[in-house]
Structures are given as C-alpha cells and as structure tokens.
Motif scaffolding. Structure first.
Motif, PDB file in Angstrom:
ATOM      1  N   GLY A 178      -6.211 -14.164  11.317  1.00 13.78           N
ATOM      2  CA  GLY A 178      -6.946 -15.318  10.833  1.00 13.78           C
ATOM      3  C   GLY A 178      -7.828 -15.067   9.626  1.00 13.78           C
ATOM      4  O   GLY A 178      -8.666 -15.910   9.275  1.00 13.78           O
ATOM      5  N   LEU A 179      -7.650 -13.912   8.956  1.00 13.08           N
ATOM      6  CA  LEU A 179      -8.452 -13.611   7.780  1.00 13.08           C
ATOM      7  C   LEU A 179      -7.709 -13.997   6.500  1.00 13.08           C
ATOM      8  O   LEU A 179      -6.477 -13.998   6.457  1.00 13.08           O
ATOM      9  CB  LEU A 179      -8.796 -12.120   7.742  1.00 13.08           C
ATOM     10  N   ALA A 180      -8.458 -14.285   5.457  1.00 12.42           N
ATOM     11  CA  ALA A 180      -7.881 -14.532   4.133  1.00 12.42           C
ATOM     12  C   ALA A 180      -7.733 -13.180   3.448  1.00 12.42           C
ATOM     13  O   ALA A 180      -8.551 -12.795   2.605  1.00 12.42           O
ATOM     14  CB  ALA A 180      -8.769 -15.472   3.329  1.00 12.42           C
ATOM     15  N   ALA A 181      -6.702 -12.451   3.841  1.00  9.45           N
ATOM     16  CA  ALA A 181      -6.524 -11.062   3.403  1.00  9.45           C
ATOM     17  C   ALA A 181      -5.535 -10.980   2.254  1.00  9.45           C
ATOM     18  O   ALA A 181      -4.526 -11.683   2.217  1.00  9.45           O
ATOM     19  CB  ALA A 181      -6.046 -10.200   4.568  1.00  9.45           C
ATOM     20  N   ARG A 182      -5.843 -10.068   1.323  1.00  8.36           N
ATOM     21  CA  ARG A 182      -4.938  -9.740   0.223  1.00  8.36           C
ATOM     22  C   ARG A 182      -4.824  -8.226   0.148  1.00  8.36           C
ATOM     23  O   ARG A 182      -5.726  -7.500   0.555  1.00  8.36           O
ATOM     24  CB  ARG A 182      -5.465 -10.303  -1.094  1.00  8.36           C
ATOM     25  N   GLY A 183      -3.708  -7.746  -0.381  1.00  8.16           N
ATOM     26  CA  GLY A 183      -3.488  -6.312  -0.512  1.00  8.16           C
ATOM     27  C   GLY A 183      -3.446  -5.884  -1.964  1.00  8.16           C
ATOM     28  O   GLY A 183      -2.885  -6.596  -2.806  1.00  8.16           O
ATOM     29  N   GLY A 237       1.886  -3.049   3.022  1.00  8.80           N
ATOM     30  CA  GLY A 237       1.268  -4.294   3.452  1.00  8.80           C
ATOM     31  C   GLY A 237       1.193  -4.563   4.936  1.00  8.80           C
ATOM     32  O   GLY A 237       0.805  -5.667   5.340  1.00  8.80           O
ATOM     33  N   ARG A 238       1.485  -3.579   5.767  1.00 11.83           N
ATOM     34  CA  ARG A 238       1.529  -3.846   7.214  1.00 11.83           C
ATOM     35  C   ARG A 238       0.153  -4.237   7.760  1.00 11.83           C
ATOM     36  O   ARG A 238       0.053  -5.138   8.600  1.00 11.83           O
ATOM     37  CB  ARG A 238       2.095  -2.633   7.966  1.00 11.83           C
ATOM     38  N   LEU A 239      -0.917  -3.583   7.289  1.00 12.06           N
ATOM     39  CA  LEU A 239      -2.246  -3.921   7.782  1.00 12.06           C
ATOM     40  C   LEU A 239      -2.743  -5.230   7.180  1.00 12.06           C
ATOM     41  O   LEU A 239      -3.432  -6.001   7.848  1.00 12.06           O
ATOM     42  CB  LEU A 239      -3.236  -2.795   7.484  1.00 12.06           C
ATOM     43  N   THR A 240      -2.408  -5.475   5.924  1.00  7.94           N
ATOM     44  CA  THR A 240      -2.782  -6.738   5.293  1.00  7.94           C
ATOM     45  C   THR A 240      -2.197  -7.903   6.086  1.00  7.94           C
ATOM     46  O   THR A 240      -2.894  -8.878   6.392  1.00  7.94           O
ATOM     47  CB  THR A 240      -2.266  -6.803   3.846  1.00  7.94           C
ATOM     48  N   GLY A 269       5.867   0.014  -6.690  1.00  8.20           N
ATOM     49  CA  GLY A 269       6.919   0.073  -5.680  1.00  8.20           C
ATOM     50  C   GLY A 269       6.429  -0.360  -4.317  1.00  8.20           C
ATOM     51  O   GLY A 269       7.123  -1.081  -3.579  1.00  8.20           O
ATOM     52  N   MET A 270       5.234   0.065  -3.953  1.00  6.24           N
ATOM     53  CA  MET A 270       4.657  -0.355  -2.679  1.00  6.24           C
ATOM     54  C   MET A 270       4.373  -1.853  -2.678  1.00  6.24           C
ATOM     55  O   MET A 270       4.616  -2.552  -1.685  1.00  6.24           O
ATOM     56  CB  MET A 270       3.372   0.428  -2.402  1.00  6.24           C
ATOM     57  N   VAL A 271       3.848  -2.365  -3.778  1.00  2.13           N
ATOM     58  CA  VAL A 271       3.543  -3.787  -3.854  1.00  2.13           C
ATOM     59  C   VAL A 271       4.819  -4.623  -3.758  1.00  2.13           C
ATOM     60  O   VAL A 271       4.867  -5.647  -3.056  1.00  2.13           O
ATOM     61  CB  VAL A 271       2.765  -4.099  -5.144  1.00  2.13           C
ATOM     62  N   ALA A 272       5.885  -4.182  -4.422  1.00  4.95           N
ATOM     63  CA  ALA A 272       7.160  -4.899  -4.339  1.00  4.95           C
ATOM     64  C   ALA A 272       7.686  -4.898  -2.906  1.00  4.95           C
ATOM     65  O   ALA A 272       8.189  -5.920  -2.404  1.00  4.95           O
ATOM     66  CB  ALA A 272       8.179  -4.267  -5.281  1.00  4.95           C
ATOM     67  N   THR A 273       7.570  -3.758  -2.224  1.00  2.01           N
ATOM     68  CA  THR A 273       8.016  -3.668  -0.830  1.00  2.01           C
ATOM     69  C   THR A 273       7.167  -4.575   0.059  1.00  2.01           C
ATOM     70  O   THR A 273       7.685  -5.257   0.949  1.00  2.01           O
ATOM     71  CB  THR A 273       7.930  -2.207  -0.349  1.00  2.01           C
ATOM     72  N   ALA A 274       5.855  -4.586  -0.169  1.00  7.35           N
ATOM     73  CA  ALA A 274       4.967  -5.436   0.624  1.00  7.35           C
ATOM     74  C   ALA A 274       5.320  -6.909   0.452  1.00  7.35           C
ATOM     75  O   ALA A 274       5.367  -7.678   1.427  1.00  7.35           O
ATOM     76  CB  ALA A 274       3.518  -5.187   0.215  1.00  7.35           C
ATOM     77  N   ARG A 275       5.574  -7.322  -0.782  1.00 11.20           N
ATOM     78  CA  ARG A 275       5.918  -8.725  -1.029  1.00 11.20           C
ATOM     79  C   ARG A 275       7.234  -9.101  -0.360  1.00 11.20           C
ATOM     80  O   ARG A 275       7.382 -10.220   0.151  1.00 11.20           O
ATOM     81  CB  ARG A 275       5.997  -8.970  -2.535  1.00 11.20           C
ATOM     82  N   GLU A 276       8.179  -8.172  -0.372  1.00  9.97           N
ATOM     83  CA  GLU A 276       9.480  -8.438   0.249  1.00  9.97           C
ATOM     84  C   GLU A 276       9.365  -8.563   1.766  1.00  9.97           C
ATOM     85  O   GLU A 276       9.990  -9.435   2.376  1.00  9.97           O
ATOM     86  CB  GLU A 276      10.447  -7.305  -0.111  1.00  9.97           C
ATOM     87  N   VAL A 320       2.025 -13.491   1.921  1.00 14.22           N
ATOM     88  CA  VAL A 320       0.787 -12.719   1.840  1.00 14.22           C
ATOM     89  C   VAL A 320       0.612 -12.271   0.394  1.00 14.22           C
ATOM     90  O   VAL A 320       1.579 -11.911  -0.276  1.00 14.22           O
ATOM     91  CB  VAL A 320       0.824 -11.503   2.792  1.00 14.22           C
ATOM     92  N   GLU A 321      -0.615 -12.280  -0.090  1.00 12.83           N
ATOM     93  CA  GLU A 321      -0.880 -11.964  -1.497  1.00 12.83           C
ATOM     94  C   GLU A 321      -1.028 -10.453  -1.703  1.00 12.83           C
ATOM     95  O   GLU A 321      -1.844  -9.803  -1.051  1.00 12.83           O
ATOM     96  CB  GLU A 321      -2.161 -12.658  -1.956  1.00 12.83           C
ATOM     97  N   PHE A 322      -0.241  -9.911  -2.623  1.00 13.13           N
ATOM     98  CA  PHE A 322      -0.312  -8.497  -2.984  1.00 13.13           C
ATOM     99  C   PHE A 322      -0.333  -8.371  -4.504  1.00 13.13           C
ATOM    100  O   PHE A 322       0.309  -9.149  -5.210  1.00 13.13           O
ATOM    101  CB  PHE A 322       0.895  -7.728  -2.432  1.00 13.13           C
ATOM    102  N   GLU A 323      -1.050  -7.361  -4.995  1.00 15.25           N
ATOM    103  CA  GLU A 323      -1.054  -7.100  -6.433  1.00 15.25           C
ATOM    104  C   GLU A 323      -1.295  -5.620  -6.695  1.00 15.25           C
ATOM    105  O   GLU A 323      -1.815  -4.890  -5.842  1.00 15.25           O
ATOM    106  CB  GLU A 323      -2.112  -7.937  -7.142  1.00 15.25           C
ATOM    107  N   VAL A 324      -0.890  -5.202  -7.882  1.00 18.74           N
ATOM    108  CA  VAL A 324      -1.115  -3.830  -8.316  1.00 18.74           C
ATOM    109  C   VAL A 324      -2.552  -3.703  -8.803  1.00 18.74           C
ATOM    110  O   VAL A 324      -3.052  -4.568  -9.535  1.00 18.74           O
ATOM    111  CB  VAL A 324      -0.129  -3.442  -9.428  1.00 18.74           C
TER     112      VAL A 324
END
Length: 221
Positions: free
Chosen positions: A78-83, A68-71, A89-96, A101-105
């Motif tokens: 200033g963007l409404a970005a989601r990942g 999620g670093r780029l998200t 595992g990556m999504v869990a790390t991004a959320r942590e 920031v919104e992340f989903e599999v």
C-alpha cells in the motif's frame, strides 16, 4: 530541488565496475531471488515494520532496487514506492517483471529526487558497493531526500573487509568490490547525517551467507 547526475565521463572506476557487473547479471540475479522473500520471514518482518512506520500511501524509494522485488512488495503493502538503481540492466528487468511500478536509473551520490520528498527509503544491501571515502557523502544524500521524521532501513553484511566478486549469480569473469560493514560504523554514519537509529536487528547467516546480516532502522531529525 533535484540534483544533476554526476558527469559520466568523470565517474570513478568502482562505480563503472558496479554498473557493468549488475548489467551483466541482471536476469540471473532476478531469477535467483524471485521468491527469496517467501523464505525470509525476517526480511518480511522488517519490510512490514517499515510499511507500518511510514503509513499507507507514503512516498518511499527503494534505493539500489535491483530487479525491483522489494519495490513491488512495498507497492503491494500500500505504499507509493518507486525504485532507483545504478544499473540500466536491472531497471529494464524490474520494469519487465513488475509492470505498473515506477523504476528509473539513478546514482546514490546524486539521487534524482527533491529535498525532503520521501516519507521513507530503503538502502537494502546498496551501501556495500560504496567505498569508505565516499560513504559519508552517500549517506548525506540519503538524508537529503528524506523529510523530517522520515524512516530509513539499511541492510548489509557484518564485517570490516572488502571482497572482490569474480563469480556470482551464475556468472564468471566478473569484477566488483563489496564491503562488509560494522553496525556501529553505519550507525555513526547515519547519526552524522541526522538519521538516528531507533531499531537494530541482527540475524544469523542463512543458506550460503557467511556472516550475520544487520538491519538498521533510522529516523531523520
């Protein structure tokens, strides 16, 4: 209209390998690249251009977002970005690491997004894990979720070969394929899906990179 995620029972071997590998390396991958943007003015410039092209508040997605670093960077711009990423595992790390920031599999073959819902998208080193015979359908899926005039940034490594990654990000015993791609090939794939490249940038390899790194910026018809 959102498309259903493909049946996991029928998932191809390459996809299961990719998910499993990134699940395993998620934490070390995130640690290794945590400050990579600070040391890559080219990456920052391309992401800044993308943010300027789509405009403040634009709905965008980082497709193959990893940790999620780029998200998060796009949100800061200033963007409404989601990942969206294949690896839980990556999504869990991004959320942590990027709360708020919104992340989903999700699967690049059938993104959990409606038709023409995005002003822009990143496919940042995500097509490199898609086999050649599947790539046109994946690129068509990227085009599906972009609105007319929407912007897409694709980044990858130059080449025409496939590498079997067995050691990476501090781990051994891995098993995942990664394709190097030719800019003309990717440009043609995008054009076939109605996304026309209006900017092509290729930088020299840096650090441990072995090949030039292209960035293509395309606009959906």
């Amino acid at each position: 209209m959102e498309r259903p995620v493909p049946d996991p029972v029928r998932e191809p071997h390459w996809l299961r390998e990719t998910r499993s590998t990134y699940d395993r390396v998620a934490t070390s991958y995130a640690d290794l690249l945590a400050d990579a943007l600070e040391h890559s003015p080219t990456d920052r410039a391309v992401l800044g251009l993308f943010a300027d092209l789509v405009g403040p508040g634009a709905r965008v997605a980082d497709l193959g977002c990893g940790p999620g670093r780029l998200t998060a960077h796009l949100v800061d711009r200033g963007l409404a970005a989601r990942g969206i990423d294949l690896s839980p595992g990556m999504v869990a790390t991004a959320r942590e690491r990027h709360p708020g920031v919104e992340f989903e599999v999700g699967d690049l073959r059938a993104l959990p997004l409606g038709d023409a819902t995005l002003h822009g998208a990143l496919a940042w080193y995500s097509l490199i894990h898609v086999p050649p015979d599947v790539r046109p359908a994946v690129v068509a899926e990227l085009a599906r979720v972009l609105r007319p005039g929407g912007e897409l940034v694709v980044a990858f490594q130059v080449g025409d070969d496939v590498r079997r990654l067995r050691e990476a990000y501090g781990h051994t015993g891995l098993g995942m394929d990664a394709w190097r791609l030719e800019p003309d090939e990717v440009t043609g794939l995008l054009a076939g899906a109605g996304i026309h490249v209006h900017l092509r940038l290729v930088r020299d390899p840096e650090g441990m990179e072995k090949t030039p790194q292209p960035y293509l910026v395309g606009r959906r018809d």
